[in-house]
Design a protein around this motif. Structure first.
Motif, PDB file in Angstrom:
ATOM      1  N   HIS A  54      28.007 -15.922 -20.218  1.00  0.00           N
ATOM      2  CA  HIS A  54      28.780 -16.371 -19.729  1.00  0.00           C
ATOM      3  C   HIS A  54      28.205 -17.616 -18.934  1.00  0.00           C
ATOM      4  O   HIS A  54      28.392 -18.600 -18.244  1.00  0.00           O
ATOM      5  N   PHE A  55      26.603 -17.165 -17.722  1.00  0.00           N
ATOM      6  CA  PHE A  55      26.427 -18.597 -17.576  1.00  0.00           C
ATOM      7  C   PHE A  55      25.077 -19.044 -18.126  1.00  0.00           C
ATOM      8  O   PHE A  55      24.992 -20.317 -17.649  1.00  0.00           O
ATOM      9  N   ARG A  60      23.997 -24.258 -20.839  1.00  0.00           N
ATOM     10  CA  ARG A  60      23.818 -25.022 -21.865  1.00  0.00           C
ATOM     11  C   ARG A  60      24.391 -26.366 -21.339  1.00  0.00           C
ATOM     12  O   ARG A  60      24.296 -27.687 -22.128  1.00  0.00           O
ATOM     13  N   LEU A  61      25.841 -26.189 -21.740  1.00  0.00           N
ATOM     14  CA  LEU A  61      26.562 -27.445 -20.917  1.00  0.00           C
ATOM     15  C   LEU A  61      25.942 -28.565 -19.783  1.00  0.00           C
ATOM     16  O   LEU A  61      25.620 -29.514 -20.161  1.00  0.00           O
ATOM     17  N   HIS A  73      22.277 -24.473  -9.278  1.00  0.00           N
ATOM     18  CA  HIS A  73      22.934 -23.721  -9.851  1.00  0.00           C
ATOM     19  C   HIS A  73      22.840 -22.315 -10.929  1.00  0.00           C
ATOM     20  O   HIS A  73      23.006 -21.494 -10.714  1.00  0.00           O
ATOM     21  N   LYS A  74      21.567 -22.766 -11.300  1.00  0.00           N
ATOM     22  CA  LYS A  74      20.917 -21.577 -12.538  1.00  0.00           C
ATOM     23  C   LYS A  74      20.672 -20.208 -11.862  1.00  0.00           C
ATOM     24  O   LYS A  74      20.597 -19.369 -11.500  1.00  0.00           O
ATOM     25  N   GLY A  75      19.700 -20.782 -10.230  1.00  0.00           N
ATOM     26  CA  GLY A  75      19.099 -20.220  -9.502  1.00  0.00           C
ATOM     27  C   GLY A  75      20.332 -19.089  -8.746  1.00  0.00           C
ATOM     28  O   GLY A  75      19.970 -17.566  -9.219  1.00  0.00           O
ATOM     29  N   ASP A  76      21.069 -20.132  -8.915  1.00  0.00           N
ATOM     30  CA  ASP A  76      22.306 -18.765  -7.985  1.00  0.00           C
ATOM     31  C   ASP A  76      22.783 -18.026  -9.252  1.00  0.00           C
ATOM     32  O   ASP A  76      23.103 -16.327  -9.074  1.00  0.00           O
ATOM     33  N   HIS A  77      23.006 -18.537 -10.558  1.00  0.00           N
ATOM     34  CA  HIS A  77      23.294 -16.985 -11.699  1.00  0.00           C
ATOM     35  C   HIS A  77      22.224 -16.337 -11.976  1.00  0.00           C
ATOM     36  O   HIS A  77      22.562 -15.137 -11.803  1.00  0.00           O
TER      37      HIS A  77
END
Ligand SMILES: [Fe+2]
Length: 136
Positions: A54-55, A60-61, A73-77
């Motif tokens: 999911h992450f 990628r998007l 955003h990636k940091g939160d994932h």
């Protein structure tokens, strides 16, 4: 059992979020019905694998469209994935049903709701500006 999931403007993201909540609810049901260690552990594995996929699909998007808040955003994932891996290690070491239930209900589900509102919503809106993602 929980409020409906917040919806974002990309249907494919909503589908993935819904799948994840289904896996989570299955796991919670198993914990509530004294399922054995192996069954719970397998569902937890399924959940972790789903979170990872999911992450990375969102990441990628975001990279494809050069999303400006990608790193945040990636940091939160990454943070929530690390916490989930830690919770899994704790589960395997202690087999504490109540601790796992609490983590899933109070932390992970709460995180998901807030993350969708605060991060996935603006991301989906940004992606929707590009014609080719309109039907995503
Ligand atoms: Fe996200």
């Amino acid at each position: 059992m929980h409020q409906p999931l917040p919806q974002v403007s990309l249907e494919s993201m909503n589908d993935v979020h819904l799948e994840e909540v289904h896996i989570l609810n299955t796991l919670l049901k198993q914990l509530g019905s004294d399922a054995d260690f192996k069954t719970v552990s397998e569902s937890f594995e399924t959940l972790l694998a789903h979170m990872q996929e999911h992450f990375s699909s969102e990441e990628r998007l975001m990279q494809e469209v050069q999303y400006p808040s990608y790193r945040m955003h990636k940091g939160d994932h990454d943070k929530v994935l690390n916490e989930a891996r830690y919770a899994e290690m704790e589960w395997r070491n202690r087999r504490d049903v109540e601790a796992l239930r609490e983590y899933l209900e109070e932390e992970l589900l709460t995180w998901l709701d807030q993350h969708i509102k605060a991060m996935d919503t603006p991301m989906a809106d940004f992606v929707m500006q590009f014609e080719k993602y309109k039907d995503f």
